[in-house]
Enzyme design. Sequence first.
Site, PDB file in Angstrom:
ATOM      1  N   GLU A 199       0.856  -1.194   0.000  1.00 49.93           N
ATOM      2  CA  GLU A 199       0.000   0.000   0.000  1.00 49.93           C
ATOM      3  C   GLU A 199       0.888   1.239   0.000  1.00 49.93           C
ATOM      4  OE1 GLU A 199      -2.380  -0.033   3.540  1.00 49.93           O
ATOM      5  OE2 GLU A 199      -3.246  -2.000   3.108  1.00 49.93           O
ATOM      6  N   LYS A 230       2.341   4.477   1.256  1.00 50.11           N
ATOM      7  CA  LYS A 230       2.318   5.057   2.595  1.00 50.11           C
ATOM      8  C   LYS A 230       1.985   6.536   2.483  1.00 50.11           C
ATOM      9  CE  LYS A 230       4.843   5.165   6.925  1.00 50.11           C
ATOM     10  NZ  LYS A 230       4.547   6.533   7.343  1.00 50.11           N
ATOM     11  N   ASP A 281       1.207  10.354   3.578  1.00 45.93           N
ATOM     12  CA  ASP A 281       1.778  11.265   4.551  1.00 45.93           C
ATOM     13  C   ASP A 281       0.701  12.211   5.055  1.00 45.93           C
ATOM     14  OD1 ASP A 281       3.840  11.955   6.072  1.00 45.93           O
ATOM     15  OD2 ASP A 281       4.924  13.096   4.554  1.00 45.93           O
ATOM     16  N   TYR A 293      -7.332   2.006   5.806  1.00 47.45           N
ATOM     17  CA  TYR A 293      -6.447   0.880   5.513  1.00 47.45           C
ATOM     18  C   TYR A 293      -6.371  -0.188   6.610  1.00 47.45           C
ATOM     19  CZ  TYR A 293      -3.443   4.305   7.879  1.00 47.45           C
ATOM     20  OH  TYR A 293      -2.942   5.236   8.740  1.00 47.45           O
ATOM     21  N   LYS A 338      10.703   2.917   3.034  1.00 50.91           N
ATOM     22  CA  LYS A 338      10.681   4.338   2.693  1.00 50.91           C
ATOM     23  C   LYS A 338      11.457   4.614   1.404  1.00 50.91           C
ATOM     24  CE  LYS A 338       8.805   6.467   6.315  1.00 50.91           C
ATOM     25  NZ  LYS A 338       9.643   7.348   7.035  1.00 50.91           N
ATOM     26  N   CYS A 390      17.619  48.935   5.117  1.00 51.34           N
ATOM     27  CA  CYS A 390      17.440  48.091   3.946  1.00 51.34           C
ATOM     28  C   CYS A 390      18.791  47.803   3.286  1.00 51.34           C
ATOM     29  CB  CYS A 390      16.507  48.777   2.955  1.00 51.34           C
ATOM     30  SG  CYS A 390      16.415  47.940   1.364  1.00 51.34           S
ATOM     31  N   CYS A 399      18.628  49.808  -0.341  1.00 52.28           N
ATOM     32  CA  CYS A 399      18.536  51.268  -0.476  1.00 52.28           C
ATOM     33  C   CYS A 399      18.913  52.022   0.789  1.00 52.28           C
ATOM     34  CB  CYS A 399      17.137  51.671  -0.940  1.00 52.28           C
ATOM     35  SG  CYS A 399      15.899  51.510   0.361  1.00 52.28           S
ATOM     36  N   CYS A 410      10.850  47.262   4.231  1.00 47.61           N
ATOM     37  CA  CYS A 410      11.574  48.466   3.843  1.00 47.61           C
ATOM     38  C   CYS A 410      10.508  49.472   3.426  1.00 47.61           C
ATOM     39  CB  CYS A 410      12.512  48.156   2.669  1.00 47.61           C
ATOM     40  SG  CYS A 410      13.029  49.639   1.774  1.00 47.61           S
ATOM     41  N   CYS A 458      12.525  51.982  -3.404  1.00 38.41           N
ATOM     42  CA  CYS A 458      13.696  51.116  -3.231  1.00 38.41           C
ATOM     43  C   CYS A 458      13.883  50.294  -4.504  1.00 38.41           C
ATOM     44  CB  CYS A 458      13.475  50.202  -2.033  1.00 38.41           C
ATOM     45  SG  CYS A 458      14.667  48.869  -1.894  1.00 38.41           S
TER      46      CYS A 458
HETATM   47  S1  IVH Z   1      -0.988   0.686   8.786  1.00 35.17           S
HETATM   48  C1  IVH Z   1      -0.094  -1.380  12.472  1.00 35.17           C
HETATM   49  N1  IVH Z   1      -1.036   1.616   6.333  1.00 35.17           N
HETATM   50  O1  IVH Z   1       2.031   5.594   8.926  1.00 35.17           O
HETATM   51  C2  IVH Z   1      -0.257  -0.680  11.228  1.00 35.17           C
HETATM   52  N2  IVH Z   1      -0.290   3.047   8.076  1.00 35.17           N
HETATM   53  O2  IVH Z   1       4.458   5.169  10.502  1.00 35.17           O
HETATM   54  C3  IVH Z   1      -0.226   0.787  11.360  1.00 35.17           C
HETATM   55  N3  IVH Z   1       0.297   5.301   7.342  1.00 35.17           N
HETATM   56  O3  IVH Z   1       0.549   5.588  12.097  1.00 35.17           O
HETATM   57  C4  IVH Z   1      -0.884   1.510  10.324  1.00 35.17           C
HETATM   58  N4  IVH Z   1      -0.160   4.999   5.208  1.00 35.17           N
HETATM   59  O4  IVH Z   1      -0.613   6.969  10.244  1.00 35.17           O
HETATM   60  C5  IVH Z   1      -0.752   1.883   7.618  1.00 35.17           C
HETATM   61  N5  IVH Z   1      -1.166   2.324   4.122  1.00 35.17           N
HETATM   62  C6  IVH Z   1      -0.883   2.571   5.400  1.00 35.17           C
HETATM   63  C7  IVH Z   1      -0.405   3.833   5.839  1.00 35.17           C
HETATM   64  C8  IVH Z   1      -0.126   4.028   7.186  1.00 35.17           C
HETATM   65  C9  IVH Z   1       0.256   5.867   6.119  1.00 35.17           C
HETATM   66  C10 IVH Z   1       0.733   6.001   8.565  1.00 35.17           C
HETATM   67  C11 IVH Z   1      -0.125   5.731   9.786  1.00 35.17           C
HETATM   68  C12 IVH Z   1       0.809   5.144  10.804  1.00 35.17           C
HETATM   69  C13 IVH Z   1       2.130   5.608  10.323  1.00 35.17           C
HETATM   70  C14 IVH Z   1       3.208   4.667  10.812  1.00 35.17           C
END
Ligand code: IVH
Length: 671
Positions: free
Chosen positions: A115, A117, A119, A229, A317, A411, A414, A429, A434
């Site tokens: 999945e 991840k 942010d 998720y 990551k 400034c 000037c 300024c 200027c």
């Molecule tokens: S699963 C035990 N799935 O990342 C599983 N988390 O660093 C925990 N996050 O606290 C969550 N995308 O806020 C899961 N596809 C995804 C995610 C995800 C982002 C975030 C989530 C979690 C943090 C952990």
Amino acid sequence: MDLHEAERRVRELRRVIERHNRLYYVLDAPEIPDDEYDRLFRELRDLEGRYPQFFDPNSPTQRVGARPLDRFDQIKHGVPMLSLDNAFSHDEFDQFVERTNRFLGREGFYDFVGEPKLDGLGVELVYEDGAFRVGSTRGDGYVGEDVTQNLRTIKGIPMYLIGDGYPVPKRIEIRGEVIMNKKDFLALNTQREERGESLFSNPRNAAAGSLRQLDPRVTAQRRLDIVLYAVGGCEGIEFETHLDVLEHLKAWGLKTNPRNRLLHTRDDVFGYFSEIEKMRDGLPYECDGVVFKINSMSTQRALGEVSRTPRWAIAYKFKPRTAVTRIIDIAPQVGRTGILTPVALLEPVNIGGARIQRSTLHNQDEVDRKDIRIGDTVVVERAGDVIPEVVGVVKDRRTGSERPFRMPERCPVCGSKIEKLEGEVFYRCINISCPAQVKERIRHFTIRGAMDIEGLGEKWVGTFVDSGVVKDVSSLYGLGKEDIVSIERMGDVLAGKLIDAIQKSRDARLDRFIFALGIPHVGEHIARTLAMRFRDIDDIGRASKEELRRIEGIGPQIAESIHDFFDTRENQIILRRLRSYLKLTNPYETAASGRLMGKRFVFTGGLATISRDRAKQLVERNGGSTTESVSKKVDYVVAGDQPGSKLDKARALGIKILTEDEFLRLVGDET
Ligand code: IVH
């Protein structure tokens, strides 16, 4: 309509509207046009107004934001919300699989679900008997904040789960991420910049800041999105696999990520990883890696967790787009409105293929808050299309020779006095002549979205100002080829092109021209608002502060800024000169038809689709006028939501009463 019928209709409308919310916000496949949706929405709101006994906090009408809170209640999560262990290389992922095998005493690979991840901000939604009850933030994993009211404003969250072949459990805790999509983040920051408000440094902060608002009406105005998720506690369903969980969520009408995928082999896993990494910049949301979760729930249970992270999942990551470097110096830079921005001059570093050697530090408060000093070793981040940002200081690399940064008193360009305005974070300024400001103002005048003068960028503007051929934006139009052709590196062809481009810009749109003027706090959006409200530039110049402030979207600060701009003598002179060169057209001016000539209108109650200001403006554009009180001289009373005594009086006097729809038809509104 009797009570029974009304109740039936209210329920039906809620169901139908929720279905269209789902089609639009979750499935991205709307079935009806916006005005049809609005009609249903209005009908529901009217009925709920007439029959308050059918109030439901989960009604679609309640998604606009309830009353502000003093503080958030705390919510203890039934099952702790864990975080994830990270991997940064294929090696580290392989080690994770080995660890898992060792723990279970077996060998081989696992079925994983991959999945993206996201942010954003982790949240939990609790549904009871299929109805949304409570929502909370992850907090520290054990206790979070009750943000139910705010979550209701996110249209991607269904207020009721639908069955769709999958039975809905008695009670279920569903987890996911509240995010702000990149384009909404950029739009929000643009708007905040126009209003002189501080900017969010990334979509995650913007999402978190928007969700953790005590006033849900603020949250309602932010475009937040959600992706679900995982499931925490659940009564009544045993899930066999994680994929099974995701399928249930989807069937219940919750938004899941369409890029989630079941993966069987190591090659699948790494293939998926590089696939998502490649599309990273093109994704609508910020994504910093891929989460891999073992698909089998019984394997997940057997593995359990260690120090707040599950043994059955890992976040792989993407390569960080950060680098460590040193701040050689911090230089204040003068912008077009005179604001001094501290800019960090960095020892050049390469981040994701780009050479970075400067980074804005925004303002003195930001420098102080992050405790950034000249000579510091810092972490610099470059995200997708965002400008590089100093995200933190490596404090243990300090030697003691670092120097704090202070804004200068004069400034740097000037030499004029620098002032800090009450209540603002900015230093300015105060000399509007200027050279740094003049250059920036002219450059702003020429950019796309403003007068769009092709080829006239920073370099030539600087040269023109330094050599004295251009003093302000109006002198651009007096330029002939002969004035610039002898400038070094210019040449006959380029000079001709530039003059042509300048001349071409004389036919311009009013809204773009207003934006081009560079009035502090007036960006493209406010410029458009002004063009909608006023016929021409002189009308804006004549408007009082109060008049400006009454326009929706324009607060006291912006009103003051616009008024001051037109009140300044230098600006008046420049405007007069510009007027003789330019031919401005206003695309927002609807020709006054005069069909309401001599008619008087009174408004009572709230309008659903347009603001009161806009309604009055529409009357005036059509030759009519508005007044506050009902008398025999009034021709129409427009009755909105919860009208007051004016309506009774109008009835008594036999004055024609219009609904909002009838009114809009009468003025032939295009909104
Ligand atoms: S699963 C035990 N799935 O990342 C599983 N988390 O660093 C925990 N996050 O606290 C969550 N995308 O806020 C899961 N596809 C995804 C995610 C995800 C982002 C975030 C989530 C979690 C943090 C952990």
